[in-house]
Design a protein around this motif. Structure first.
Motif, PDB file in Angstrom:
ATOM      1  N   GLY A  32       0.803  -1.222   0.000  1.00 57.70           N
ATOM      2  CA  GLY A  32       0.000   0.000   0.000  1.00 57.70           C
ATOM      3  C   GLY A  32       0.831   1.263   0.000  1.00 57.70           C
ATOM      4  O   GLY A  32       2.035   1.251  -0.219  1.00 57.70           O
ATOM      5  N   ARG A  33       0.156   2.374   0.259  1.00 55.00           N
ATOM      6  CA  ARG A  33       0.813   3.679   0.317  1.00 55.00           C
ATOM      7  C   ARG A  33       1.434   3.874   1.686  1.00 55.00           C
ATOM      8  O   ARG A  33       0.991   3.304   2.666  1.00 55.00           O
ATOM      9  N   ALA A  34       2.440   4.734   1.746  1.00 50.77           N
ATOM     10  CA  ALA A  34       3.150   4.971   3.006  1.00 50.77           C
ATOM     11  C   ALA A  34       2.265   5.659   4.032  1.00 50.77           C
ATOM     12  O   ALA A  34       2.455   5.484   5.228  1.00 50.77           O
ATOM     13  N   ASP A  35       1.285   6.468   3.600  1.00 47.76           N
ATOM     14  CA  ASP A  35       0.458   7.208   4.544  1.00 47.76           C
ATOM     15  C   ASP A  35      -0.868   6.513   4.861  1.00 47.76           C
ATOM     16  O   ASP A  35      -1.638   6.982   5.670  1.00 47.76           O
ATOM     17  N   ALA A  36      -1.145   5.391   4.215  1.00 43.25           N
ATOM     18  CA  ALA A  36      -2.410   4.690   4.430  1.00 43.25           C
ATOM     19  C   ALA A  36      -2.198   3.484   5.325  1.00 43.25           C
ATOM     20  O   ALA A  36      -1.161   2.838   5.275  1.00 43.25           O
ATOM     21  N   ASP A  37      -3.196   3.192   6.142  1.00 43.17           N
ATOM     22  CA  ASP A  37      -3.142   1.990   6.968  1.00 43.17           C
ATOM     23  C   ASP A  37      -4.353   1.136   6.640  1.00 43.17           C
ATOM     24  O   ASP A  37      -5.413   1.280   7.230  1.00 43.17           O
ATOM     25  N   ASP A  38      -4.199   0.287   5.641  1.00 43.34           N
ATOM     26  CA  ASP A  38      -5.293  -0.585   5.228  1.00 43.34           C
ATOM     27  C   ASP A  38      -5.207  -1.947   5.910  1.00 43.34           C
ATOM     28  O   ASP A  38      -5.880  -2.883   5.518  1.00 43.34           O
ATOM     29  N   GLY A  39      -4.373  -2.076   6.931  1.00 40.33           N
ATOM     30  CA  GLY A  39      -4.268  -3.328   7.667  1.00 40.33           C
ATOM     31  C   GLY A  39      -3.142  -4.223   7.214  1.00 40.33           C
ATOM     32  O   GLY A  39      -2.792  -5.170   7.888  1.00 40.33           O
ATOM     33  N   LEU A  40      -2.564  -3.931   6.073  1.00 38.88           N
ATOM     34  CA  LEU A  40      -1.483  -4.751   5.538  1.00 38.88           C
ATOM     35  C   LEU A  40      -0.243  -3.881   5.428  1.00 38.88           C
ATOM     36  O   LEU A  40      -0.266  -2.839   4.785  1.00 38.88           O
ATOM     37  N   ASP A  41       0.838  -4.297   6.082  1.00 39.99           N
ATOM     38  CA  ASP A  41       2.045  -3.472   6.124  1.00 39.99           C
ATOM     39  C   ASP A  41       3.160  -3.999   5.235  1.00 39.99           C
ATOM     40  O   ASP A  41       3.800  -3.237   4.532  1.00 39.99           O
ATOM     41  N   LEU A  42       3.414  -5.301   5.291  1.00 44.99           N
ATOM     42  CA  LEU A  42       4.512  -5.895   4.531  1.00 44.99           C
ATOM     43  C   LEU A  42       4.026  -7.152   3.821  1.00 44.99           C
ATOM     44  O   LEU A  42       3.125  -7.838   4.302  1.00 44.99           O
ATOM     45  N   ILE A  43       4.647  -7.431   2.694  1.00 38.70           N
ATOM     46  CA  ILE A  43       4.408  -8.680   1.983  1.00 38.70           C
ATOM     47  C   ILE A  43       5.755  -9.377   1.862  1.00 38.70           C
ATOM     48  O   ILE A  43       6.712  -8.793   1.350  1.00 38.70           O
ATOM     49  N   LEU A  44       5.833 -10.605   2.371  1.00 38.38           N
ATOM     50  CA  LEU A  44       7.079 -11.364   2.368  1.00 38.38           C
ATOM     51  C   LEU A  44       7.016 -12.449   1.295  1.00 38.38           C
ATOM     52  O   LEU A  44       5.976 -13.070   1.097  1.00 38.38           O
ATOM     53  N   HIS A  45       8.144 -12.661   0.636  1.00 37.89           N
ATOM     54  CA  HIS A  45       8.244 -13.725  -0.362  1.00 37.89           C
ATOM     55  C   HIS A  45       9.457 -14.589  -0.022  1.00 37.89           C
ATOM     56  O   HIS A  45      10.545 -14.065   0.203  1.00 37.89           O
ATOM     57  N   LYS A  46       9.235 -15.902   0.005  1.00 39.66           N
ATOM     58  CA  LYS A  46      10.331 -16.838   0.250  1.00 39.66           C
ATOM     59  C   LYS A  46       9.874 -18.218  -0.200  1.00 39.66           C
ATOM     60  O   LYS A  46       8.765 -18.643   0.149  1.00 39.66           O
ATOM     61  N   HIS A  47      10.713 -18.906  -0.956  1.00 33.31           N
ATOM     62  CA  HIS A  47      10.412 -20.253  -1.435  1.00 33.31           C
ATOM     63  C   HIS A  47       9.061 -20.295  -2.159  1.00 33.31           C
ATOM     64  O   HIS A  47       8.244 -21.178  -1.919  1.00 33.31           O
ATOM     65  N   SER A  48       8.820 -19.333  -3.012  1.00 27.68           N
ATOM     66  CA  SER A  48       7.591 -19.179  -3.816  1.00 27.68           C
ATOM     67  C   SER A  48       6.320 -19.149  -2.965  1.00 27.68           C
ATOM     68  O   SER A  48       5.244 -19.501  -3.432  1.00 27.68           O
TER      69      SER A  48
END
Length: 177
Positions: free
Chosen positions: A60-76
């Motif tokens: 998302g945007r830096a100033d918005a808090d839609d409940g999701l902060d980070l998305i992690l990717h590892k081993h597909s």
């Protein structure tokens, strides 16, 4: 017999003291975490996940808090992360359910919620059997310390100097003698 009883009492007192000191240190470190700005907290968490081999993407945007902060990717696999930097309340089951819905929407494999505080009993019950990880307290501190991230940004962690690179020796020839 009295001497053995005295030794046992001294040992029990020492163990109790160590436990109390450990709880105080954990409480102080968590207090320091809760005092930092929420963006700094999120960046520390992102750095800790990078240390664990994840590719971290900001959601998302830096100033918005839609409940999701980070998305992690590892081993597909894709893991969604929500950082809850609350000072005075526990993460409720409503917030955990929201992440469950986001996991379905994004077709993610798992969810991690990182909090300075704790979670309500209903939140703990809700995640049973689901691909959720609720990170809090000592687990959060261990995660940050494993990545060698100091709680206070002004403190630079000590790193022992690395050993010097190996010297490459040339084979001696008649010209070098």
């Amino acid at each position: 017999m009295a001497l053995i009883a005295c030794w046992f009492a001294a040992f029990a007192t020492c163990v109790g003291y160590r436990k109390r000191m450990h709880r105080l240190i954990v409480r102080d470190k968590l207090s320091d975490l809760s005092q930092m700005h929420w963006r700094v907290f999120e960046e520390r968490v992102a750095q800790a996940f990078r240390f664990r081999g994840y590719v971290v993407e900001r959601a998302g945007r830096a100033d918005a808090d839609d409940g999701l902060d980070l998305i992690l990717h590892k081993h597909s696999m894709t893991t969604l992360v929500q950082c809850r930097h609350w000072k005075h309340r526990n993460v409720a089951v409503r917030d955990v359910r929201e992440m469950h819905n986001l996991m379905k929407y994004h077709h993610a494999s798992a969810v991690k919620i990182v909090a300075c505080g704790d979670y309500t009993e209903d939140a703990w019950k809700f995640v049973t059997g689901k691909p959720f990880e609720l990170i809090y307290g000592e687990t959060l501190l261990a995660m940050l310390s494993d990545a060698q991230l100091p709680i206070d940004a002004s403190v630079v962690p000590f790193r022992a100097p690395s050993s010097p690179p190996p010297m490459h020796h040339r084979a001696r020839t008649a010209m070098h003698t």
